[in-house]
Motif scaffolding. Sequence first.
Motif, PDB file in Angstrom:
ATOM      1  N   LEU A 285     -32.563  14.619  15.920  1.00 57.26           N
ATOM      2  CA  LEU A 285     -31.388  14.233  16.700  1.00 57.26           C
ATOM      3  C   LEU A 285     -31.797  13.282  17.825  1.00 57.26           C
ATOM      4  O   LEU A 285     -31.145  12.271  18.093  1.00 57.26           O
ATOM      5  N   LYS A 286     -32.915  13.638  18.465  1.00 58.84           N
ATOM      6  CA  LYS A 286     -33.403  12.825  19.580  1.00 58.84           C
ATOM      7  C   LYS A 286     -33.746  11.416  19.094  1.00 58.84           C
ATOM      8  O   LYS A 286     -33.390  10.422  19.722  1.00 58.84           O
TER       9      LYS A 286
ATOM     10  N   ASP B 269     -23.001  12.901  17.479  1.00 61.39           N
ATOM     11  CA  ASP B 269     -22.694  14.198  18.071  1.00 61.39           C
ATOM     12  C   ASP B 269     -23.735  15.232  17.633  1.00 61.39           C
ATOM     13  O   ASP B 269     -24.525  14.991  16.720  1.00 61.39           O
ATOM     14  N   ASN B 270     -23.693  16.391  18.302  1.00 63.57           N
ATOM     15  CA  ASN B 270     -24.651  17.456  17.998  1.00 63.57           C
ATOM     16  C   ASN B 270     -24.642  17.885  16.537  1.00 63.57           C
ATOM     17  O   ASN B 270     -25.661  18.284  15.994  1.00 63.57           O
TER      18      ASN B 270
ATOM     19  N   ARG C   3     -33.761  19.231  16.198  1.00 62.07           N
ATOM     20  CA  ARG C   3     -33.615  18.675  17.556  1.00 62.07           C
ATOM     21  C   ARG C   3     -34.366  17.362  17.698  1.00 62.07           C
ATOM     22  O   ARG C   3     -33.868  16.409  18.288  1.00 62.07           O
TER      23      ARG C   3
END
Lengths: 269, 82
Positions: B47-48, B57-58, B44
Amino acid sequence: MARIIVVTSGKGGVGKTTTSAAFAMGLAERGLKTVVIDFDVGLRNLDLIMGCERRVVYDFVNVISGDANVGQALIKDKRNPNLYVLPASQTRDKEALTIEGVGKVLEQLGEEFEFIVCDSPAGIEKGATLAMYFADDAIVVTNPEVSSVRDSDRMIGILSSKSRRAEQNLEGIREYLLVTRYSPERVERGEMLALEDVQEILSLDLIGVIPESPAVLNSSNAGVPVILDRESSAGIAYNDMVSRYLGDDLPHRFLKVEKKGLLGRLFGG
Amino acid sequence: MGLLDYFRQRKGSDSASIAKERLQILVAHDRRGDGPSYLPQLQRDLLKVIRKYVAVDNDAVSVSVEQDGAHEVLELNVVLPD
């Protein structure tokens, strides 16, 4: 205010998640802003059926425990801009779901969405009771099979006693019966409970009959809600069901054995 | 079921092989639950950070830890958009 619909059954494997995915997609396809929530904490599967399993970063429990906000956890469907998925967590324990926590998340979602579809886990444990607690409407998914019908009857009892609407003496949850995996051939041979029998025992408004169809497995293999398979009987039946939910008066289809002539046999129908 | 349906099915969409592929990825991912507990949070955070520079995308970032003899290898995969 959003309308909250719980998809429930008691028994496992009757088609709750298939129905939740199809129903939510059907609403979204009619331009209605819809979110579908997986309440099966520890054993999430809605993400797989919706085909967004690799895009899960935060989940329902993360939101309830404050690790993430709702916006971070919602997964936008790639096929329809009106549809979002809120996945369940895969690891956290069920105790993470609390009535206050779920209520707060639903309230937040209600500001943004017109319909909130709650995919209930099987059983009558916490996840299942919380999925139905805030519901305005319930879709009771039932197979024409003895244990499923019995469990559905139990769920109907729980729906009418253990919900916010019951506790606050509001108008009760609107309950609908959805019969899935129906096989007119087997009914005709006397091997399967007929629709009328199921209805007679459960006495609920019938919102749809989904015929047994190979399209359901194909769709779940591919992570596509079966309602998008517009040529399949199951896809058509789910579409009818969504229309009925929104107030259309449509006759039920696929209830009788199709008598096919030679041409019909050759070319299908 | 009609003959056309029969052939359509025989030729088939081969959805089963799609299912197998999806499951292999997912099950491998789920089993990483046995690995270090910081992996999901690491993913996470990565990703941030990446999103500060590129809109991804996720599913763009995947991390895993693998045992390679005496070493543990942290494998990081970032897929950039086209």
